[in-house]
Design an enzyme around this catalytic site. Structure first.
Site, short mmCIF file in Angstrom:
data_model
loop_
_atom_site.label_atom_id
_atom_site.label_comp_id
_atom_site.label_asym_id
_atom_site.label_seq_id
_atom_site.Cartn_x
_atom_site.Cartn_y
_atom_site.Cartn_z
N HIS A 59 -31.70 -43.35 5.45
CA HIS A 59 -31.65 -44.69 4.86
C HIS A 59 -32.93 -45.44 5.21
O HIS A 59 -33.28 -45.59 6.39
CB HIS A 59 -30.42 -45.42 5.41
CG HIS A 59 -30.17 -46.76 4.81
ND1 HIS A 59 -29.52 -46.96 3.62
CD2 HIS A 59 -30.44 -48.00 5.27
CE1 HIS A 59 -29.41 -48.24 3.36
NE2 HIS A 59 -29.98 -48.91 4.35
N HIS A 99 -33.12 -48.69 0.36
CA HIS A 99 -32.38 -49.95 0.25
C HIS A 99 -33.42 -51.06 0.12
O HIS A 99 -34.07 -51.44 1.10
CB HIS A 99 -31.51 -50.13 1.51
CG HIS A 99 -30.76 -51.42 1.56
ND1 HIS A 99 -30.12 -51.85 2.69
CD2 HIS A 99 -30.52 -52.37 0.61
CE1 HIS A 99 -29.53 -53.02 2.44
NE2 HIS A 99 -29.77 -53.35 1.19
N GLY A 103 -31.19 -57.96 6.65
CA GLY A 103 -32.43 -58.43 7.27
C GLY A 103 -32.73 -57.82 8.62
O GLY A 103 -33.88 -57.60 8.94
N PHE A 104 -31.68 -57.54 9.39
CA PHE A 104 -31.91 -57.05 10.74
C PHE A 104 -30.87 -56.02 11.15
O PHE A 104 -29.72 -56.10 10.72
CB PHE A 104 -31.87 -58.22 11.74
CG PHE A 104 -32.90 -59.27 11.45
CD1 PHE A 104 -34.19 -59.14 11.94
CD2 PHE A 104 -32.59 -60.36 10.64
CE1 PHE A 104 -35.17 -60.08 11.65
CE2 PHE A 104 -33.56 -61.32 10.34
CZ PHE A 104 -34.85 -61.17 10.84
N GLY A 105 -31.30 -55.06 11.98
CA GLY A 105 -30.38 -54.09 12.54
C GLY A 105 -29.67 -54.68 13.76
O GLY A 105 -30.03 -55.76 14.24
N GLY A 106 -28.64 -54.00 14.22
CA GLY A 106 -27.99 -54.38 15.46
C GLY A 106 -27.08 -55.59 15.40
O GLY A 106 -26.71 -56.14 16.44
N GLY A 117 -24.36 -52.01 7.94
CA GLY A 117 -24.42 -53.15 8.86
C GLY A 117 -23.30 -53.12 9.87
O GLY A 117 -22.13 -53.23 9.52
N GLY A 118 -23.66 -52.89 11.13
CA GLY A 118 -22.65 -52.89 12.19
C GLY A 118 -21.70 -51.70 12.16
O GLY A 118 -20.64 -51.74 12.77
N GLY A 120 -27.65 -47.57 11.88
CA GLY A 120 -28.97 -47.67 12.50
C GLY A 120 -28.86 -47.56 14.00
O GLY A 120 -29.10 -46.51 14.59
C1 DX5 Z 1 -29.87 -54.42 7.65
C2 DX5 Z 1 -30.18 -53.07 7.10
C3 DX5 Z 1 -29.44 -51.96 7.75
C4 DX5 Z 1 -29.68 -51.84 9.24
C5 DX5 Z 1 -28.36 -51.53 9.83
O1 DX5 Z 1 -30.23 -55.41 6.75
O2 DX5 Z 1 -29.89 -53.01 5.71
O3 DX5 Z 1 -29.66 -50.72 7.09
O4 DX5 Z 1 -30.58 -50.83 9.60
O5 DX5 Z 1 -28.47 -51.51 11.20
P1 DX5 Z 1 -27.21 -51.38 12.16
O6 DX5 Z 1 -26.50 -50.10 11.79
O7 DX5 Z 1 -27.79 -51.39 13.52
O8 DX5 Z 1 -26.32 -52.58 11.89
ZN ZN Z 2 -29.92 -50.99 4.77
#
Ligand code: DX5
Ligand code: ZN
Length: 227
Positions: A30, A63, A139-142, A173-174, A194
């Site tokens: 991804h 994505h 927008g953000f991981g984690g 996400g999450g 992620g």
């Molecule tokens: C967030 C991204 C996700 C992100 C998910 O906007 O689209 O793909 O990498 O990260 P996790 O799995 O850590 O929530």
């Molecule tokens: Zn994504």
């Protein structure tokens, strides 16, 4: 069959080829493209995707969290993506765009932010290979998984079943060992992870574990019966 797509947003960007190798056995890789306009973050673009496509055998699941996907999405197919997801909130002509992505040879997918309902897009489903239900604000991981998205996952799966379509349902996400079963029971069959994968000591093992949890949870789910 549950598919697990590790998100390289949580990987080491200086070592992307190695990080792809670390999740060998994954269904897709991804790739989050962010433009600092559609979302308040910036990641990578077409040249990096071209290089990554050459460096790994794992198909790329793009994505696009960007403005004007109508203009840019086709370039990601040419760069080597096997699947391209655009956000419907940003697309000017989603049907035309999905058809163009498919015509260029990739799977076409539409993403919905947490606040965007699926119902207005019911008629678009036959044009798509996948729907992505965001389970965090993009927008953000984690970030923490939004439980409140589970009913939308369920309603989306119901629409896909009602129209007897082969559309995959992705969540992003999450997603972790603590949340993946709820997503699978509700109707998701493609899972982006992620931090749950790249934060693990053994990323390939984390992928196998997530796939097993999702597979078991969906085995008896109403929507998977007969699949
Ligand atoms: C967030 C991204 C996700 C992100 C998910 O906007 O689209 O793909 O990498 O990260 P996790 O799995 O850590 O929530
Ligand atoms: Zn994504």
């Amino acid at each position: 069959m549950a598919q697990i797509n590790p998100s390289i947003l949580s990987a080491d960007f200086a070592r992307l080829a190695d990080e792809a190798e670390a999740v060998r056995g994954s269904d897709w890789l991804h790739v989050d493209v962010m433009d600092n306009h559609f979302v308040p973050n910036l990641t990578l673009g077409v040249p990096v995707v071209e290089s990554l496509a050459r460096a790994t055998d794992i198909p790329l699941d793009l994505h696009l969290m960007i403005e004007d996907p109508d203009r840019w999405a086709p370039q990601y197919v040419e760069a080597g993506a096997g699947s391209v997801t655009f956000h419907v909130e940003a697309a000017a002509a989603p049907v035309r765009l999905a058809r163009e992505i498919r015509a260029k040879g990739a799977r076409a997918s539409m993403a919905l932010k947490p606040g965007t309902p699926i119902e207005p897009y019911e008629d678009l489903l036959p044009e798509l290979d996948m729907v992505l239900i965001m389970t965090v604000e993009p927008g953000f991981g984690g970030q923490a998984f939004l439980d409140i998205m589970l009913p939308k996952i369920r309603r989306t799966r119901e629409l896909i079943a009602r129209h007897d379509l082969e559309v995959w349902l992705q969540v992003d996400g999450g997603v972790s060992a603590a949340t993946i079963e709820r997503c699978a029971e509700a109707g998701a069959d493609v899972f982006v992870a992620g931090s749950a994968v790249y934060g693990a000591e053994d990323p390939a093992e984390a992928v196998r574990n997530l796939r097993e949890l999702a597979g078991k949870a969906s085995a008896d789910a109403w929507w998977a019966c007969g699949h």
